[in-house]
Structures are given as C-alpha cells and as structure tokens.
Design a protein around this motif. Sequence first.
Motif, short mmCIF file in Angstrom:
data_model
loop_
_atom_site.label_atom_id
_atom_site.label_comp_id
_atom_site.label_asym_id
_atom_site.label_seq_id
_atom_site.Cartn_x
_atom_site.Cartn_y
_atom_site.Cartn_z
N ALA A 232 -44.04 -53.44 50.38
CA ALA A 232 -45.14 -52.92 49.57
C ALA A 232 -45.60 -53.94 48.54
CB ALA A 232 -44.71 -51.63 48.89
N TRP A 237 -49.20 -52.58 48.89
CA TRP A 237 -49.32 -51.16 49.27
C TRP A 237 -48.78 -50.28 48.16
CZ3 TRP A 237 -46.78 -51.87 54.76
CH2 TRP A 237 -47.69 -52.55 55.58
N PHE A 241 -49.44 -44.60 49.70
CA PHE A 241 -49.84 -45.11 51.01
C PHE A 241 -48.62 -45.28 51.92
CE2 PHE A 241 -50.63 -48.72 53.90
CZ PHE A 241 -51.75 -48.23 54.58
N TYR A 349 -55.19 -45.63 50.97
CA TYR A 349 -54.91 -47.05 50.68
C TYR A 349 -55.54 -47.48 49.36
CZ TYR A 349 -54.88 -52.13 51.13
OH TYR A 349 -54.68 -53.46 50.92
#
Length: 351
Positions: A232, A237, A241, A349
């Motif tokens: 991530a 991210w 998400f 996202y």
Amino acid sequence: MVNKIFFITVLAGVPLSVVGRFMHWSEVLMFVIYCVTIIALAGYMGRATESLAIVAGPRIGGLLNATFGNAVELIISIFALREGLVAVVLASLTGSVLGNLLLVAGLSFFVGGLKHKRQEFNVYDARHNSGLLMFAVIVAFVIPEVFAQGMPEGKTMALSIGVSVILITLYLGALFFRLVTHRGVYQHKSEETGTHEEPEWSKGKALLILLISTGAVAFVSESLVHTFETVATRFGWSELFIGVIIVAVVGNAAEHASAIIMAYKNKMNIAVEIAIGSTLQIAMFIAPVLVLLSLLFQDSMPLVFTLPELISMVTAVLLAIVISNDGDTNWFEGATLLAAYLIMGIGFYLL
C-alpha cells in the motif's frame, strides 16, 4: 494446457510462499507470489467443485464452492480482527459483496455470453435470492446504520449482535428450505433435461482436493495480509481500497475462477449459485459470525458500515436483482455489471 500451468504454479508457488515468508524476501515480490499461487489453487478448487456439482447437483456444488471460498475470507478477517483492523474487515466484507454481485457475476455473464448468445438459469432461484439479498443488505445492513446514529457505542453493539443472530438464523432456514423441504420443487427445465456427464474426479477425491486446496489458500492468504502495508505504501493505496478491492478479490479468488469456468461451459445454474450464493453467505453468515467472534477480541466490530460502503452495496444489490430476476442473461448484461464495479473501484481508489 491450463491445468498443467496451474499444476506447475502450485508446485512452485506453495514452497516459494513458505520459503519466502521465513526468509523475509521482498514483500512486494511475495505479494505477487502469493496472488499467483492463490489463483492457481483456485483453479483446483474450481475443478473439484465441478466434479462435486455433477455428483450432487448444482445447488450443493455451488454451496460447497461458496463455503470453501468464503472460509478463506473468514480466516483472513479473523486475523485482521485480532490485530484490531475493524475498518479493514468491514471494507473486505463490502468488497466481497460488490465483487461477487458485480465482478464475479459480471465476468460470468460476459464470458459465457461471448460463447453462448443467450444463457438461462433457474428463475425461481433468482427470485428467491432477490428477496434474501434485499433483506440481507438493504434491511439488515441499513437498519443498524440508521439507528446507530443516535446510539452510544454499547447499544450499537447490542443492536449488531441482535441483527447478527437473526441473520444467521434466517440463513440456516433458507438452506433448510432449499435443500430439504422444497428441494426439487422449483426446478428449472435445464436441470430436468440435463445430459449425463462423468465427473473428472470421484466424490472422495474431489472433497480431498477441495480441503487441501482450501488449507493451502488459507495459509497463503494469511501470509498475504502481512504484505498489504508495504504494498500500500509503495503504490499509494488507501486502507479502504485494500479492504474493498484487494482483500476481497484475492480472498474470493476460488469463486471467481469457478463461476467463470461454469458460465463458459453454459452451466449457468452453478455459476449463479456461486456468485449470488456466496454473496448471501457473506452477508447473512460470515459478517454476523465475525460480529460475534469480535466479542472475543479487544476491539469489537459493530455491523455498521461507512456511507460509501453502504450505498455501493445497496446499488450493487438493486442492479444485480434487475439483471438476474428474469433467469436470462447475455454478454451485455455482464458488461453492465462490470462497468458498475469499475466505477465503484475508481471511487474507492480516489476516496
């Protein structure tokens, strides 16, 4: 050819997953290895499910696939709850509902529709599932959200426990209704006139492979959870998400592969049973069980989702009901479900 690729991938992927975890290889590299290994193992689960479905029928086969597939999701969520990641668990439950209703069903309808212009499945099951979907998501998930606005934390948890017990009870009742009291009553013509087919594996062998594959997927998935934070950070991210998209897609890889394979072979009753049945099991069994299990940990998990999660699930349910309620589908309806999933994915996202 595909089976050989899956065999080689499993043969290499499982040992690499074990060695890489204990040798502390790059977590980004391990993330890729874990994902590829899970997909290959899902292929074996799909073949085992198809063999069981031929022997026991589409309903039992679909139910077994959903159960074994969701066992992985349950295991991942329990580890996450132990670490206090309540938001990630709720997001992964949201992702499972969206993934099964929009991604799995959408890909199944789309892939199957490219080969067969028009595909039919049991309209009675579709209508039965529509009512349960409306209850599980729109009633049982929305009501706690509405009432929790004016409640202290203790009462919100008490409400969640009550709703969870009702959900589990009704889910068990639905299984009893379909598999015992009304088994075969609402039968579709495709089930009545189906041609005899020999299963690839015997019932015992298929069950054994399904159990072993599920165990391997559970181990790899649990290892995968530990790579999320690094991945991530590397790719930017968000936690939401990861829960809604990554954890849900990987955790339900078995259903994804199986449903698409069944749809391509025009076995739509099994494909729909996997996609819709898995959604119902997540909403009516896995989610409430996790609420009850969370009482054993330091941070309990109320059945209260964020507004984007709740609206996305309600929208997915309504769209899936409108498309599947006639017991007939084609590639364009599959594309519509996939488009909805992509829109929601972009939203999560960027959120």
